[in-house]
Enzyme design. Sequence first.
Site, PDB file in Angstrom:
ATOM      1  N   THR A 158      -9.596 -11.388  -4.420  1.00  0.00           N
ATOM      2  CA  THR A 158     -11.012 -11.777  -4.508  1.00  0.00           C
ATOM      3  C   THR A 158     -11.154 -12.748  -5.683  1.00  0.00           C
ATOM      4  O   THR A 158     -10.911 -13.930  -5.535  1.00  0.00           O
ATOM      5  CB  THR A 158     -11.927 -10.541  -4.657  1.00  0.00           C
ATOM      6  OG1 THR A 158     -11.444  -9.709  -5.716  1.00  0.00           O
ATOM      7  CG2 THR A 158     -11.957  -9.749  -3.352  1.00  0.00           C
ATOM      8  N   LYS A 184      -4.261  -6.097  -5.799  1.00  0.00           N
ATOM      9  CA  LYS A 184      -5.332  -7.008  -6.182  1.00  0.00           C
ATOM     10  C   LYS A 184      -6.230  -6.276  -7.157  1.00  0.00           C
ATOM     11  O   LYS A 184      -6.318  -5.049  -7.151  1.00  0.00           O
ATOM     12  CB  LYS A 184      -6.120  -7.502  -4.963  1.00  0.00           C
ATOM     13  CG  LYS A 184      -6.908  -6.453  -4.186  1.00  0.00           C
ATOM     14  CD  LYS A 184      -8.247  -6.043  -4.741  1.00  0.00           C
ATOM     15  CE  LYS A 184      -9.134  -7.222  -5.027  1.00  0.00           C
ATOM     16  NZ  LYS A 184     -10.444  -6.760  -5.637  1.00  0.00           N
ATOM     17  N   THR A 195     -10.184   1.587  -8.540  1.00  0.00           N
ATOM     18  CA  THR A 195     -10.792   0.272  -8.760  1.00  0.00           C
ATOM     19  C   THR A 195      -9.841  -0.888  -8.643  1.00  0.00           C
ATOM     20  O   THR A 195      -9.812  -1.786  -9.467  1.00  0.00           O
ATOM     21  CB  THR A 195     -11.561   0.202 -10.088  1.00  0.00           C
ATOM     22  OG1 THR A 195     -11.066   1.205 -10.947  1.00  0.00           O
ATOM     23  CG2 THR A 195     -13.009   0.394  -9.838  1.00  0.00           C
ATOM     24  N   GLU A 281     -11.054 -10.603 -15.197  1.00  0.00           N
ATOM     25  CA  GLU A 281     -11.909 -11.775 -15.003  1.00  0.00           C
ATOM     26  C   GLU A 281     -12.199 -12.470 -16.327  1.00  0.00           C
ATOM     27  O   GLU A 281     -12.773 -11.882 -17.236  1.00  0.00           O
ATOM     28  CB  GLU A 281     -13.198 -11.357 -14.303  1.00  0.00           C
ATOM     29  CG  GLU A 281     -12.960 -10.972 -12.858  1.00  0.00           C
ATOM     30  CD  GLU A 281     -14.158 -10.334 -12.193  1.00  0.00           C
ATOM     31  OE1 GLU A 281     -14.195 -10.336 -10.946  1.00  0.00           O
ATOM     32  OE2 GLU A 281     -15.035  -9.821 -12.892  1.00  0.00           O
ATOM     33  N   ASN A 403     -19.048 -13.272 -13.155  1.00  0.00           N
ATOM     34  CA  ASN A 403     -19.827 -12.198 -12.547  1.00  0.00           C
ATOM     35  C   ASN A 403     -21.293 -12.562 -12.370  1.00  0.00           C
ATOM     36  O   ASN A 403     -21.982 -11.960 -11.541  1.00  0.00           O
ATOM     37  CB  ASN A 403     -19.676 -10.920 -13.376  1.00  0.00           C
ATOM     38  CG  ASN A 403     -18.347 -10.253 -13.104  1.00  0.00           C
ATOM     39  OD1 ASN A 403     -18.173  -9.613 -12.089  1.00  0.00           O
ATOM     40  ND2 ASN A 403     -17.399 -10.453 -14.015  1.00  0.00           N
TER      41      ASN A 403
END
Length: 408
Positions: A158, A184, A195, A281, A403
């Site tokens: 993703t 991932k 998660t 991220e 995000n």
Amino acid sequence: MLTSHKAPEYQKAGDITSPKGFAAAGLHAGLKYKRNDLGVIYSETPASSAAVYTLNHFQAAPLKVTKNSIEEEGKLQAIVVNSAFANACTGKQGDDDAFAMRKHMAQHLSIPEHYVAVASTGVIGEYLPLDKIKTGIDRLAPKPTLEAADDFNRAILTTDLIVKKTCWTMEIDQKEVTIAGAAKGSGMIHPNMATMLSFVTTDANISPQALHQALREVTDKTFNRITVDGETSTNDMVLVMANGHAENDELTQDHPEWETFVEGLRQTSEDLAKMIARDGEGATKLIEVQVDGAESEQEAGEVAKKIVGSDLVKTAVYGADANWGRIIQAIGHSNAKVDPDAVDIWIGPFQVLKESRPLPFSEEAATEYLKSEQVTIKVDLNVGHANAKAWGCDLTYDYIKINASYRT
């Protein structure tokens, strides 16, 4: 530390198709604009299987289907995975769609429905484009090649920036046994469990019950020791398939080389866990926290995860600020036994605290160290003899940017 005489030997070129009898595929089914978004892992024969799942109260439809499949007889032969759509909080239609994915994959591979697991990742609360998924499934042609495995690896991503894969080989009963993994995950990472999506293949001969036991033991020391942002997702799992093609004697706790297998599974899982943490991220650095001198391994792990999960610690590492006060405050609000007058702390090679009192150190040298891509923090609680590690990443401006525009 291995108690068996054979240690795993690292195989850098390995992938999820490296264990005997496994194949994979991945392709673009139109769920994303142009990147791969649908994949499958396939075993030539039914494989002993075990999984651990997120503890989020809102568990997505694919998890229900996978649990249903494994509970039937503890075996799987295929895992079908889509990205872009999580199929979470989608009610009865979401459940029906996940079961439809399972059925269509089973028909395509000519295997029983309960031999198929389903996994999804992506945006929560949107229904699957089932027609596109079914058409994509019809085009999946699993192959036992590194190229096919890479197609799969890319299909499950993703916001990840890199694919995550690893492979270990070892000798058990004079047979070569291989364990490989793909994963991932880069945001919404604070597993307990999990998660992320993580898939492990092995040609070891092991029963479903023993495999589940090994996975539980390993998960607590690896995947449950990483954190990116303190958030727990709705979809994610770690799933292991063992098809027995290595032809070793069946592994149980009584097998003389049981610990060799468990260590190989742990190494595979730790590799993937660290890759997920490093690819957080917006992250620029991997943070590893080592806690020694705890009363129990559980308490050592809790303290390590408190430190690596602290936003104050994460931002200090991003800013290359050797502020040990942020570390001590994270230790202070754990549930572990702590003697406020006995804690030692190191930032990389620099001891900054001894018996909870500051030591002189070079701020310039510590700042230079904190600019590295991997930062190690060591803590000795000096109240016991247990130890544990945890992994995470720094917190950057890019995390907010990614995000804030996740759906756009």
